[in-house]
Design a protein around this motif. Structure first.
Motif, PDB file in Angstrom:
ATOM      1  N   LEU A   1      19.739  -4.026   6.685  1.00  0.00           N
ATOM      2  CA  LEU A   1      19.952  -2.575   6.598  1.00  0.00           C
ATOM      3  C   LEU A   1      20.397  -2.180   5.189  1.00  0.00           C
ATOM      4  CD1 LEU A   1      21.736  -1.710   9.973  1.00  0.00           C
ATOM      5  CD2 LEU A   1      19.559  -0.775   9.158  1.00  0.00           C
ATOM      6  N   LYS A   2      21.262  -2.990   4.596  1.00  0.00           N
ATOM      7  CA  LYS A   2      21.702  -2.701   3.226  1.00  0.00           C
ATOM      8  C   LYS A   2      20.508  -2.705   2.277  1.00  0.00           C
ATOM      9  CE  LYS A   2      26.389  -4.615   3.606  1.00  0.00           C
ATOM     10  NZ  LYS A   2      27.270  -5.731   3.224  1.00  0.00           N
ATOM     11  N   ARG A   3      19.672  -3.708   2.434  1.00  0.00           N
ATOM     12  CA  ARG A   3      18.494  -3.811   1.567  1.00  0.00           C
ATOM     13  C   ARG A   3      17.582  -2.606   1.763  1.00  0.00           C
ATOM     14  NH1 ARG A   3      15.741  -8.614  -0.556  1.00  0.00           N
ATOM     15  NH2 ARG A   3      13.700  -7.944  -1.304  1.00  0.00           N
ATOM     16  N   LEU A   4      17.316  -2.260   3.015  1.00  0.00           N
ATOM     17  CA  LEU A   4      16.423  -1.145   3.315  1.00  0.00           C
ATOM     18  C   LEU A   4      16.997   0.173   2.807  1.00  0.00           C
ATOM     19  CD1 LEU A   4      13.790  -0.290   4.658  1.00  0.00           C
ATOM     20  CD2 LEU A   4      15.027  -0.067   6.823  1.00  0.00           C
ATOM     21  N   SER A   5      18.309   0.322   2.906  1.00  0.00           N
ATOM     22  CA  SER A   5      18.956   1.541   2.411  1.00  0.00           C
ATOM     23  C   SER A   5      18.767   1.676   0.909  1.00  0.00           C
ATOM     24  CB  SER A   5      20.443   1.518   2.767  1.00  0.00           C
ATOM     25  OG  SER A   5      21.101   2.654   2.253  1.00  0.00           O
ATOM     26  N   VAL A   6      18.904   0.550   0.193  1.00  0.00           N
ATOM     27  CA  VAL A   6      18.702   0.568  -1.257  1.00  0.00           C
ATOM     28  C   VAL A   6      17.263   0.933  -1.601  1.00  0.00           C
ATOM     29  CG1 VAL A   6      18.614  -0.901  -3.304  1.00  0.00           C
ATOM     30  CG2 VAL A   6      20.553  -1.063  -1.749  1.00  0.00           C
ATOM     31  N   GLU A   7      16.311   0.366  -0.873  1.00  0.00           N
ATOM     32  CA  GLU A   7      14.898   0.559  -1.190  1.00  0.00           C
ATOM     33  C   GLU A   7      14.403   1.965  -0.866  1.00  0.00           C
ATOM     34  OE1 GLU A   7      12.908  -3.813  -0.613  1.00  0.00           O
ATOM     35  OE2 GLU A   7      13.515  -2.767   1.197  1.00  0.00           O
ATOM     36  N   THR A   8      14.944   2.560   0.183  1.00  0.00           N
ATOM     37  CA  THR A   8      14.417   3.851   0.645  1.00  0.00           C
ATOM     38  C   THR A   8      15.308   5.042   0.324  1.00  0.00           C
ATOM     39  OG1 THR A   8      15.443   3.638   2.834  1.00  0.00           O
ATOM     40  CG2 THR A   8      13.232   2.698   2.547  1.00  0.00           C
TER      41      THR A   8
ATOM     42  N   VAL B   1      15.527  -3.283  -7.557  1.00  0.00           N
ATOM     43  CA  VAL B   1      15.746  -2.275  -8.602  1.00  0.00           C
ATOM     44  C   VAL B   1      14.535  -2.228  -9.523  1.00  0.00           C
ATOM     45  CG1 VAL B   1      17.211  -1.617 -10.544  1.00  0.00           C
ATOM     46  CG2 VAL B   1      18.230  -2.632  -8.509  1.00  0.00           C
ATOM     47  N   SER B   2      14.171  -1.023  -9.967  1.00  0.00           N
ATOM     48  CA  SER B   2      13.115  -0.859 -10.963  1.00  0.00           C
ATOM     49  C   SER B   2      13.693  -0.150 -12.186  1.00  0.00           C
ATOM     50  CB  SER B   2      11.943  -0.061 -10.388  1.00  0.00           C
ATOM     51  OG  SER B   2      12.375   1.211  -9.952  1.00  0.00           O
ATOM     52  N   GLU B   3      13.068  -0.370 -13.336  1.00  0.00           N
ATOM     53  CA  GLU B   3      13.621   0.161 -14.593  1.00  0.00           C
ATOM     54  C   GLU B   3      13.639   1.682 -14.635  1.00  0.00           C
ATOM     55  OE1 GLU B   3      10.159  -0.059 -17.758  1.00  0.00           O
ATOM     56  OE2 GLU B   3      10.202  -1.873 -16.543  1.00  0.00           O
ATOM     57  N   ASP B   4      12.704   2.318 -13.880  1.00  0.00           N
ATOM     58  CA  ASP B   4      12.643   3.779 -13.939  1.00  0.00           C
ATOM     59  C   ASP B   4      13.832   4.459 -13.271  1.00  0.00           C
ATOM     60  OD1 ASP B   4      12.056   3.229 -11.323  1.00  0.00           O
ATOM     61  OD2 ASP B   4      10.074   4.152 -11.329  1.00  0.00           O
TER      62      ASP B   4
ATOM     63  N   GLY C   1       0.786  -1.230   0.000  1.00  0.00           N
ATOM     64  CA  GLY C   1       0.000   0.000   0.000  1.00  0.00           C
ATOM     65  C   GLY C   1       0.817   1.278   0.000  1.00  0.00           C
ATOM     66  N   LEU C   2       2.148   1.160   0.024  1.00  0.00           N
ATOM     67  CA  LEU C   2       2.999   2.350   0.041  1.00  0.00           C
ATOM     68  C   LEU C   2       3.625   2.574  -1.335  1.00  0.00           C
ATOM     69  CD1 LEU C   2       4.876   1.909   3.460  1.00  0.00           C
ATOM     70  CD2 LEU C   2       2.878   3.352   2.975  1.00  0.00           C
ATOM     71  N   ASP C   3       3.718   3.830  -1.724  1.00  0.00           N
ATOM     72  CA  ASP C   3       4.338   4.195  -2.991  1.00  0.00           C
ATOM     73  C   ASP C   3       5.780   4.612  -2.708  1.00  0.00           C
ATOM     74  OD1 ASP C   3       5.115   5.070  -5.441  1.00  0.00           O
ATOM     75  OD2 ASP C   3       3.630   6.681  -5.628  1.00  0.00           O
ATOM     76  N   LEU C   4       6.735   3.746  -3.030  1.00  0.00           N
ATOM     77  CA  LEU C   4       8.133   4.048  -2.728  1.00  0.00           C
ATOM     78  C   LEU C   4       8.754   5.018  -3.728  1.00  0.00           C
ATOM     79  CD1 LEU C   4       9.634   0.649  -1.516  1.00  0.00           C
ATOM     80  CD2 LEU C   4       8.347   2.380  -0.273  1.00  0.00           C
ATOM     81  N   SER C   5       7.958   5.462  -4.694  1.00  0.00           N
ATOM     82  CA  SER C   5       8.495   6.450  -5.636  1.00  0.00           C
ATOM     83  C   SER C   5       8.398   7.870  -5.080  1.00  0.00           C
ATOM     84  CB  SER C   5       7.748   6.363  -6.972  1.00  0.00           C
ATOM     85  OG  SER C   5       6.386   6.754  -6.813  1.00  0.00           O
ATOM     86  N   ASP C   6       7.640   8.061  -3.978  1.00  0.00           N
ATOM     87  CA  ASP C   6       7.603   9.406  -3.389  1.00  0.00           C
ATOM     88  C   ASP C   6       8.197   9.385  -1.985  1.00  0.00           C
ATOM     89  OD1 ASP C   6       5.616   8.979  -1.291  1.00  0.00           O
ATOM     90  OD2 ASP C   6       4.111   8.921  -2.867  1.00  0.00           O
ATOM     91  N   GLU C   7       8.565  10.548  -1.525  1.00  0.00           N
ATOM     92  CA  GLU C   7       9.286  10.704  -0.251  1.00  0.00           C
ATOM     93  C   GLU C   7       8.471  10.198   0.929  1.00  0.00           C
ATOM     94  OE1 GLU C   7      12.705  11.554   1.720  1.00  0.00           O
ATOM     95  OE2 GLU C   7      12.381  11.987  -0.407  1.00  0.00           O
ATOM     96  N   GLU C   8       7.168  10.481   0.939  1.00  0.00           N
ATOM     97  CA  GLU C   8       6.329  10.087   2.064  1.00  0.00           C
ATOM     98  C   GLU C   8       6.247   8.562   2.176  1.00  0.00           C
ATOM     99  OE1 GLU C   8       1.790  10.752   3.822  1.00  0.00           O
ATOM    100  OE2 GLU C   8       2.331  11.529   1.841  1.00  0.00           O
ATOM    101  N   GLY C   9       6.084   7.881   1.036  1.00  0.00           N
ATOM    102  CA  GLY C   9       6.004   6.430   1.054  1.00  0.00           C
ATOM    103  C   GLY C   9       7.298   5.800   1.544  1.00  0.00           C
ATOM    104  N   ARG C  10       8.437   6.320   1.088  1.00  0.00           N
ATOM    105  CA  ARG C  10       9.728   5.784   1.522  1.00  0.00           C
ATOM    106  C   ARG C  10       9.940   6.013   3.013  1.00  0.00           C
ATOM    107  NH1 ARG C  10      11.397   8.052  -3.417  1.00  0.00           N
ATOM    108  NH2 ARG C  10      12.365   9.842  -2.361  1.00  0.00           N
ATOM    109  N   ALA C  11       9.523   7.195   3.484  1.00  0.00           N
ATOM    110  CA  ALA C  11       9.701   7.494   4.912  1.00  0.00           C
ATOM    111  C   ALA C  11       8.860   6.559   5.777  1.00  0.00           C
ATOM    112  CB  ALA C  11       9.328   8.951   5.184  1.00  0.00           C
TER     113      ALA C  11
END
Length: 584
Positions: free
Chosen positions: A403-410, A472-475, A370-380
């Motif tokens: 932590l490495k994984r989370l750092s990459v994702e956010t 990773v995503s293509e965008d 339910g979170l959009d990781l493409s915007d700042e609020e979702g990543r936070a």
């Protein structure tokens, strides 16, 4: 109950350890002792010794040893009290009197009578399956990919499409309607008595000792409920049992128990050659079931259905296993399928290729829903929710990888995430920092800017299978050809196959450059490299964006200048949080 010491010693003396062990191990006499292959670990040279004179056994390989009680507990996966009762029954030793002996005897007799009726019912259902009236159920089972060997292994049967077929059958053998109702086989309403299970595929629930405790009935057609299970009886409690416990007991040296939701999942997986499978009995996992499963293997893998209900059930199960201190991992079935559907569609090899993940990582993946990781609020929000989950991780290595994984994702640095968790990051002198491992780049890529070099490095890591799925995503890719290749790799295409099918010369050149230069980075350092590539790509994008905004400011209206300046400041702050990056 507590057993008197003298009584236990008498039982141990009567329970001949040599005859008990010989039921499981082929022994040869050497002097006063007997030797064989240890049943608790795989070996080719006999190192397992039984000393009948002292009533002890010992393995010089795995160091397992003890009395006849310990042996039964290990082989039958019983606790001490269960092993005592098992041996007392086997060697005809009367249990010491209970405080209320008459009432206890009454309960024991009732339980034995119910188990006897359940066994008769199971035989009746199984025989019915191979009659003309049960042919439609047999056709259904064959249609689900089950052969007769599997059907016999699980004792699957069919209940007749009549009101009282089983009730009349058992009454003819002397059973009373009252006892049949207590067993959960018959329903009484006013003056009427009719079968609990009608026109269903019947799955007997068998405990580790081979007793039929109850049944699960699967409706055919649109009848409801789809599954009907025996209610709790004096012989059966759902909270304390699992489906296929009898097969778990027979399977030695299990590395893990695979916990699924439904009877058909168990039957289908076992029929395809998957060992160590069990299911809960129509209810959510209980603490008692978790402890029972832990007897059979050191680790549990939860493989529930792929729908939302199944995934939520996994979260509850992880909590129960964690609370009980039982190691648990999660096997996510692709495509939202249940285990039965997946193995029938893709086979045993594909099922065994599925890799389990830790319970912590699974919780983090669910926190993304339910979170959009493409915007700042979702990543936070995702970073904060994951930090809360990571507080429970005790192992430093596991925490570092997550932590490495989370750092990459956010996009948040390791230091910021540690602070969110509540751990102060260690400050190390520059001389003590970990030496960076360089990556050999293609010569053409060395002439590009930092962002393009990072994109190329990331593609190399993806081509050689060093980037986990979902990271990773293509965008993320600015370069058109790089984005195309990322899209193909994320869709599951193999780089060497793309080289055969791609006609675009620039893209073929890109593939050739990548395939001819393997990244010189260890598997355990790949995630750090991915994180650095994504940071570099983000930094490059920010710099280009800031330059474009500054160029626009020179001719912008005053109101527009304010919004441009606000965006420039926000991007500048984000760039500072990314740090200077490694030397390119």
């Amino acid at each position: 109950m507590r057993y008197p010491t003298d009584w236990l010693e008498d039982l141990r003396a009567r329970a001949d350890i040599l005859s008990v062990v010989s039921e499981y191990v082929q022994l040869k006499q050497k002097g006063r002792s007997y030797w064989g292959l240890c049943p608790f670990h795989g070996e080719k040279t006999a190192s397992f010794k039984v000393d009948p004179e002292h009533g002890l056994y010992y393995c010089f390989g795995c160091k397992a040893g003890g009395t006849v009680f310990d042996f039964v507990m290990g082989m039958e996966r019983m606790d001490f009290s269960e092993a005592v009762r098992y041996l007392a029954d086997k060697f005809h030793v009367t249990l010491p009197d209970a405080p209320d002996d008459a009432r206890e005897e009454e309960r024991r007799t009732l339980r034995e009578n119910i188990l006897r009726l359940n066994r008769e019912a199971a035989m009746f259902f199984h025989k019915t399956l191979y009659t003309p009236e049960g042919a439609h159920v047999l056709e259904y089972l064959h249609g689900r990919g089950l052969d007769d060997r599997t059907i016999r292994l699980f004792g699957i049967g069919a209940s007749l499409n009549r009101w009282d077929a089983l009730t009349k059958h058992l009454e003819a053998q002397g059973a009373s309607v009252e006892l049949l109702a207590q067993a959960g086989l018959t329903v009484r309403k006013e003056e009427r008595a009719f079968d609990m299970f009608r026109n269903r595929a019947m799955f007997p629930i068998i405990d580790a000792r081979g007793s039929v405790l109850g049944f699960g009935g699967r409706a055919l057609g649109d009848a409801q409920p789809k599954y009907l299970n025996t209610a709790d009886t004096p012989a059966f409690n759902k909270r304390h049992n699992v489906y296929a416990a009898n097969l778990l007991r027979k399977t030695k040296n299990l590395k893990r128990v695979l916990l699924v939701e439904g009877y058909m999942d168990v039957v289908s997986l076992v029929s395809h050659g998957i060992e160590g499978v069990a299911a809960t009995l129509g209810t959510s996992l209980t603490e008692e079931q978790a402890k029972l499963l832990s007897r059979y293997a050191p680790e549990i893998w939860a493989a529930y259905d792929g729908d939302s209900a199944g995934q939520n059930a996994i979260l509850r199960a992880i909590g129960i296993f964690d609370a009980a201190g039982i190691p648990c991992r999660v096997l996510v079935i692709p495509g939202g399928q249940d285990p039965d559907e997946f193995i029938r569609d893709h086979g045993k090899e594909a099922f065994e290729a599925l890799k389990p993940m830790s319970g912590v990582l699974y919780r983090m993946l669910r926190a993304r829903d339910g979170l959009d990781l493409s915007d700042e609020e979702g990543r936070a929000k995702y970073a904060m929710a994951s930090a809360e989950i990571l507080r429970s991780v005790k192992q430093p290595v596991e925490l570092e990888n997550l932590l490495k994984r989370l750092s990459v994702e956010t996009g948040y640095s390791r230091e910021v995430l540690l602070q969110q968790i509540g751990i102060a990051p260690e400050k190390q002198p520059p001389s003590e920092r970990r030496r960076e491992v360089p990556v050999i780049r293609p010569a053409a890529a060395m002439q590009a800017d930092a962002g393009s070099r990072a994109e190329r490095t990331l593609l190399e890591l993806m081509c050689f299978g060093l980037v986990p799925e979902g990271i990773v995503s293509e965008d993320k890719f600015e370069n058109r050809d790089n984005r195309w290749l990322a899209q193909q790799l994320l869709a599951g295409k193999k780089p060497d196959a793309l080289l055969v099918t791609t006609e675009d010369e620039a893209r073929r050149k890109l593939l050739l450059e990548i395939l001819s230069s393997e990244p010189k980075v260890a598997q355990d350092e790949a995630m750090q490299m991915v994180a650095e590539c994504l940071e570099c790509m983000r930094r490059e994008w920010i710099e280009k964006r800031i330059a474009a905004l500054k160029a626009e400011m020179s001719g912008a209206e005053p109101e527009r200048k304010g919004s441009l300046l606000k965006e420039i400041m926000m991007l500048t702050n984000e760039k500072k949080s990314l740090g200077p990056g490694r030397k390119e």
